[in-house]
Motif scaffolding. Structure first.
Motif, mmCIF file in Angstrom:
data_model
loop_
_atom_site.group_PDB
_atom_site.id
_atom_site.type_symbol
_atom_site.label_atom_id
_atom_site.label_comp_id
_atom_site.label_asym_id
_atom_site.label_seq_id
_atom_site.Cartn_x
_atom_site.Cartn_y
_atom_site.Cartn_z
ATOM 1 N N ASN A 90 -4.128 45.829 11.073
ATOM 2 C CA ASN A 90 -3.515 44.882 9.981
ATOM 3 C C ASN A 90 -2.908 43.699 10.761
ATOM 4 O O ASN A 90 -1.728 43.614 11.060
ATOM 5 C CB ASN A 90 -2.394 45.613 9.003
ATOM 6 N N PRO A 91 -3.761 42.709 11.343
ATOM 7 C CA PRO A 91 -3.186 41.737 12.483
ATOM 8 C C PRO A 91 -2.061 40.931 11.968
ATOM 9 O O PRO A 91 -0.869 40.671 12.721
ATOM 10 C CB PRO A 91 -4.261 40.809 12.582
ATOM 11 N N PHE A 92 -1.824 40.570 10.551
ATOM 12 C CA PHE A 92 -0.829 39.772 10.153
ATOM 13 C C PHE A 92 0.396 40.467 9.182
ATOM 14 O O PHE A 92 1.058 39.786 8.680
ATOM 15 C CB PHE A 92 -1.520 38.793 9.309
ATOM 16 N N GLY A 93 0.348 41.856 9.530
ATOM 17 C CA GLY A 93 1.249 42.765 8.745
ATOM 18 C C GLY A 93 2.326 42.934 9.594
ATOM 19 O O GLY A 93 2.219 43.699 10.596
ATOM 20 N N PRO A 94 3.601 42.437 9.486
ATOM 21 C CA PRO A 94 4.517 42.590 10.695
ATOM 22 C C PRO A 94 4.972 43.925 10.882
ATOM 23 O O PRO A 94 5.561 44.400 11.771
ATOM 24 C CB PRO A 94 5.649 41.607 10.220
ATOM 25 N N THR A 95 4.861 44.882 10.015
ATOM 26 C CA THR A 95 5.236 46.298 9.985
ATOM 27 C C THR A 95 4.500 47.078 11.109
ATOM 28 O O THR A 95 5.169 48.004 11.517
ATOM 29 C CB THR A 95 5.051 46.865 8.599
ATOM 30 N N GLY A 96 3.395 46.821 11.383
ATOM 31 C CA GLY A 96 2.935 47.403 12.626
ATOM 32 C C GLY A 96 3.277 47.048 14.019
ATOM 33 O O GLY A 96 2.726 47.791 14.986
ATOM 34 N N TYR A 97 4.195 46.047 14.117
ATOM 35 C CA TYR A 97 4.763 45.531 15.382
ATOM 36 C C TYR A 97 6.072 46.127 15.593
ATOM 37 O O TYR A 97 6.817 45.975 14.664
ATOM 38 C CB TYR A 97 4.405 44.117 15.463
ATOM 39 N N TYR A 98 6.280 46.716 16.827
ATOM 40 C CA TYR A 98 7.804 47.164 16.998
ATOM 41 C C TYR A 98 8.393 46.912 18.189
ATOM 42 O O TYR A 98 9.478 46.772 18.388
ATOM 43 C CB TYR A 98 7.676 48.663 17.160
ATOM 44 N N ARG A 99 7.645 45.783 18.900
ATOM 45 C CA ARG A 99 8.124 45.044 20.107
ATOM 46 C C ARG A 99 8.248 43.497 19.935
ATOM 47 O O ARG A 99 6.949 43.110 19.724
ATOM 48 C CB ARG A 99 7.668 45.559 21.380
#
Length: 126
Positions: free
Chosen positions: A106-115
């Motif tokens: 989900n490239p533009f879903g911020p929840t998939g990123y943690y750093r």
């Protein structure tokens, strides 16, 4: 210390260009989804571009297609965002972000990123 270190940004007139860099320190960006987000004052954070080096896939949000380009240099462990034909509406704080190894689900879903990087300001004047 594991971190994403951003550089670039600044102030430019409309029509100008800037390049943002995001370097992994103690953290390998290869084969991870890496994205650029931006947040303007009073607006929600939005995804701008994303890249997965495993298969060279890239994504760009509609408002920047044809103007911005995301790229990655694994030898430098760095992801770039080349921004051309800048518009005042591009004014925002820009952040790079990454998550676990694997493709961008989900490239533009911020929840998939943690750093996240520390952020860098881009200001475009008319």
């Amino acid at each position: 210390q594991v971190q994403l270190v951003q550089s670039g940004g600044g102030s430019v007139q409309a029509g100008g260009s800037l390049r943002l860099s995001c370097t992994g320190r103690g953290y390998n960006l290869d084969a991870r989804c890496v994205a650029w987000f931006r947040q303007a004052p009073g607006k929600e954070r939005e995804g701008v571009a994303a890249i997965y080096s495993g298969d060279s896939s890239t994504w760009h949000t509609d408002s920047v297609k044809g103007r911005f380009a995301i790229s990655q240099d694994n030898a430098k462990n760095t992801v770039y965002l080349q921004m051309n034909s800048l518009e005042p509406e591009d004014t925002a704080m820009y952040y790079c972000a990454t998550g676990p190894y694997g493709r961008c689900t989900n490239p533009f879903g911020p929840t998939g990123y943690y750093r996240w990087g520390q952020g860098t300001q881009v200001a475009v004047s008319s």
